[in-house]
Design a protein around this motif. Sequence first.
Motif, PDB file in Angstrom:
ATOM      1  N   ARG A   1      12.538  15.213  10.015  1.00 43.79           N
ATOM      2  CA  ARG A   1      11.141  15.424  10.148  1.00 43.79           C
ATOM      3  C   ARG A   1      10.388  14.595   9.151  1.00 43.79           C
ATOM      4  O   ARG A   1       9.135  14.194   9.118  1.00 43.79           O
ATOM      5  CB  ARG A   1      10.670  16.985   9.877  1.00 43.79           C
ATOM      6  N   ALA A   2      10.966  14.252   7.851  1.00 44.62           N
ATOM      7  CA  ALA A   2      10.391  13.404   6.950  1.00 44.62           C
ATOM      8  C   ALA A   2      10.157  11.703   7.484  1.00 44.62           C
ATOM      9  O   ALA A   2       9.152  11.391   7.011  1.00 44.62           O
ATOM     10  CB  ALA A   2      11.410  13.099   5.789  1.00 44.62           C
ATOM     11  N   THR A   3      10.602  11.718   8.609  1.00 42.29           N
ATOM     12  CA  THR A   3      10.194  10.459   9.312  1.00 42.29           C
ATOM     13  C   THR A   3       8.677  10.352   9.802  1.00 42.29           C
ATOM     14  O   THR A   3       8.125   9.340  10.184  1.00 42.29           O
ATOM     15  CB  THR A   3      11.118   9.981  10.542  1.00 42.29           C
ATOM     16  N   ILE A   4       8.097  11.658  10.010  1.00 44.52           N
ATOM     17  CA  ILE A   4       6.808  11.542  10.323  1.00 44.52           C
ATOM     18  C   ILE A   4       5.759  12.325   9.183  1.00 44.52           C
ATOM     19  O   ILE A   4       4.819  12.780   9.370  1.00 44.52           O
ATOM     20  CB  ILE A   4       6.622  12.517  11.828  1.00 44.52           C
ATOM     21  N   GLY A   5       6.338  12.123   8.031  1.00 45.90           N
ATOM     22  CA  GLY A   5       5.516  12.379   6.847  1.00 45.90           C
ATOM     23  C   GLY A   5       5.624  13.943   6.285  1.00 45.90           C
ATOM     24  O   GLY A   5       5.073  14.127   5.430  1.00 45.90           O
ATOM     25  N   VAL A   6       6.488  14.939   6.982  1.00 46.52           N
ATOM     26  CA  VAL A   6       6.808  16.270   6.431  1.00 46.52           C
ATOM     27  C   VAL A   6       7.545  16.087   4.988  1.00 46.52           C
ATOM     28  O   VAL A   6       8.579  15.151   4.874  1.00 46.52           O
ATOM     29  CB  VAL A   6       7.687  17.085   7.388  1.00 46.52           C
ATOM     30  N   GLN A   7       7.041  16.808   4.071  1.00 47.08           N
ATOM     31  CA  GLN A   7       7.537  16.805   2.780  1.00 47.08           C
ATOM     32  C   GLN A   7       9.103  17.048   2.719  1.00 47.08           C
ATOM     33  O   GLN A   7       9.252  18.297   3.560  1.00 47.08           O
ATOM     34  CB  GLN A   7       6.932  17.632   1.844  1.00 47.08           C
ATOM     35  N   PHE A   8       9.888  16.424   2.138  1.00 50.31           N
ATOM     36  CA  PHE A   8      11.255  16.661   2.044  1.00 50.31           C
ATOM     37  C   PHE A   8      12.115  16.497   0.716  1.00 50.31           C
ATOM     38  O   PHE A   8      11.750  15.478   0.192  1.00 50.31           O
ATOM     39  CB  PHE A   8      11.904  15.681   3.041  1.00 50.31           C
ATOM     40  N   ASP A   9      12.881  17.343   0.560  1.00 53.06           N
ATOM     41  CA  ASP A   9      13.443  17.528  -0.777  1.00 53.06           C
ATOM     42  C   ASP A   9      14.988  16.911  -0.300  1.00 53.06           C
ATOM     43  O   ASP A   9      15.637  17.692   0.050  1.00 53.06           O
ATOM     44  CB  ASP A   9      13.544  19.069  -1.338  1.00 53.06           C
TER      45      ASP A   9
ATOM     46  N   SER B   1       1.137  15.131  11.240  1.00 51.36           N
ATOM     47  CA  SER B   1       1.980  14.859   9.828  1.00 51.36           C
ATOM     48  C   SER B   1       2.161  13.375   9.968  1.00 51.36           C
ATOM     49  O   SER B   1       2.104  12.643   8.868  1.00 51.36           O
ATOM     50  CB  SER B   1       3.395  15.667  10.094  1.00 51.36           C
ATOM     51  N   LYS B   2       2.358  12.760  11.086  1.00 49.40           N
ATOM     52  CA  LYS B   2       2.659  11.355  11.137  1.00 49.40           C
ATOM     53  C   LYS B   2       1.055  10.707  10.693  1.00 49.40           C
ATOM     54  O   LYS B   2       1.528   9.573   9.879  1.00 49.40           O
ATOM     55  CB  LYS B   2       2.753  10.946  12.559  1.00 49.40           C
ATOM     56  N   PHE B   3       0.152  11.053  11.251  1.00 48.75           N
ATOM     57  CA  PHE B   3      -0.970  10.482  10.883  1.00 48.75           C
ATOM     58  C   PHE B   3      -1.355  10.495   9.269  1.00 48.75           C
ATOM     59  O   PHE B   3      -1.523   9.530   8.505  1.00 48.75           O
ATOM     60  CB  PHE B   3      -2.384  11.313  11.381  1.00 48.75           C
TER      61      PHE B   3
END
Length: 745
Positions: free
Chosen positions: A252-260, A461-463
């Motif tokens: 999901r980080a590929t569309i900008g969702v924050q990821f640890d 999220s992507k935007f």
Amino acid sequence: MALWAQMTPQLQFLPTQILNELYPDTFPLDVRHYLASWIEEQRWENFDVDNMEQEPQARRLLDQMVRLLQEVAQHNPNVVERVKLQHISRNLSVFQQQPMQLVRTVRDILRKERHLLTQGMHSNFPPFQQIPQGPPATNGTPQPAREDGKTDVDNLVLKVLEIQNCRQTLHQLQEDLNWEKQEMESIQGQNELDPQNSDQVTRQNRIQQLEYNYSVCAKKRMQLLQEAVCALELCQASLILRIKSWRWEQHRATIGVQFDDNLGPLQTWCEQLLGVNSNLRQELMLVKRDHGVVEQFHTLQESLAHVLQTLIKNSLVVDKQPPQVIKTQSKFSTTVRYLLGEKMAPGKPVLLKAQIITEAQARQGVVPNENVGELINSTAILEHNTASKNTCATFRNMSIRKIKRADRKGSESVTEEKFALLFTTELTITGCESPYSIQDRVPFIVPERVPWKQMCEALSSKFMSEVQTQRCLDRYNFHFLAQKIFDQPDITEDFSNMPVSWAQFNKEVLPGRTFTFWQWFEGVMDLTKKCLRDYWSEGLIFGFIGKQHLHVILQNKPNGTFLLRFSDSEIGGITIAYVGPSDNGGRKIQNIQPFTKKDLDSAGLGDRIRDINCITHVYPDLPKNEVFKKFFTVPSPPNPDGYLPFKLTTVVNPGDQRSTASIPPDTPMDIFGQPMSNVYGQNMNQGIFSPLPQSTPPYMPEQIPGQGPLYQSPMPQASSSEEIDMEALEGILSSICQNTNKDLN
């Protein structure tokens, strides 16, 4: 899941009424049990349940919860439990319309559990058991338990310690029994057993007591082993769910969702479970030595072997993913990490190999013999970094030399044929006799359609990620986007649950256009990222709205009122819609021809707004020179060579009125067809269109005569030669569809 580990032993003491109140039908006890670790890792207390802007985050948690519960159900060997969990996962849809209610429910459950643990007792509720103490110190004084001693892994360690203590007790009983029997044989050698001889009778009774104690302790030993193996299976199941969740969050980080992306805690968890497994296998072999092959031996042995194999195979993780779209003859890199790297047997280096497989081969779950593509630099060594304690194989200069493609049928495009990178290796873990062949790949799971509400979250999220802004798309933007993708401009209903297909997203050309929905949306992101980021972040761009709804927003506004909106007919364009006079003395809405990136490179949007005399106030009623003055260009000083500087000026001829919309004197309605009493008006953009601080009056040059066209109809079509960013496209759709593989182009 430290909280759940403390709650579990106490559930049997809770009255039924308390249990039903604590775990309601909408969130049953099963969800709390099977997803305990994941639930306690989420930040429920960080939510403001009255803030509707946090609904997208709440809905993401709900979707992830349903997906994890379905995975638990899928892997549950008990058919009754499996069906029950599937039923529960479907029932969780009750929160779809109000995802914040899920947050409130889970938050309240966790609060009540903490309260019960703190309180210690309730009506008919006995005191809670004390947390186990740590091992005795050398002086015999118990040491305080460690803070993390409440976790499942630490409870497993305590179980192993109890098994070891039981084994030592058995060993001591066996020695005592051997001694007593030897003494008894010595006495019997001298005299026959005399019932009147109290010493013989006492010794005989002692032998019988020792044999009984030995039997009880041996049974307890096997019971503890069974319990430990069962607890290990549950704890490892939670770990694997967390690894899958990490992979999903990474995707999901590929569309900008924050990821640890920190894998440290998962690596520690893996290593601890491997240690517990090793200790239990050792204890099981000692049982065989002491008692021979008992009834439960083979079952426990097979269970431990299966758990070990599952752990070893799930510990290979792609730490740094390759691009989602890979072109032939181009370099790319990726990093694969092994979470049990410190436990690998020393000696022979471990070689990791990468190869290309098709989607069908990925689904079969076997390493194919036939290569569908040729990879260059497709091998790497698993190397251990002592400082970071990471064991990784880094493929730095991989490249696809060639690839075999299947025959496409009909309208299938090259991007619809999926491939994956499969990583395989063979390694030996310390303490294990045979090597393990492991591979890392997840088969594609792509449904035919996805709900529009999930598409909305992905698009927003992507935007935000592409534009690098904190301002997300709102429900008005989503409604217009839905009208566009479903080609229903006059529908005002809720689109949330309407399904969106891949064809609607990026295969079918939009009605009256030469481009797809995604091509158009991607053009908007590119324009905003490169030219309009600050305008969007400060709320100066209204966003996505159709021309047919402009009269709803601007109908009560005076001449000169304008707003900025993304063009719905041209890729990567922004236009100005404003209220102007009509020929009959009334008012009408006009749209200025869209500005593209090329236009804004020559003269910025702020300067163009400043130059256009027929627009004076940005919606709702703010003077444009106050709002946009920070974006005005400072006049250039004279050139040192004597040339006078020049500037481009935007001029609009209001007489060219070929594309206008009359403002009807109807009752104000919003874009959903509802009365505008509480939706639009003076307060709609409060906090968005706020007056800027006063500064030096902007430079206002004289207007250069000229004529700029208004928005023409039919609208100009976008060039079909623009290159599509397929990586971003795949990021959105694959994230929605839970597609964690790589598409190789």
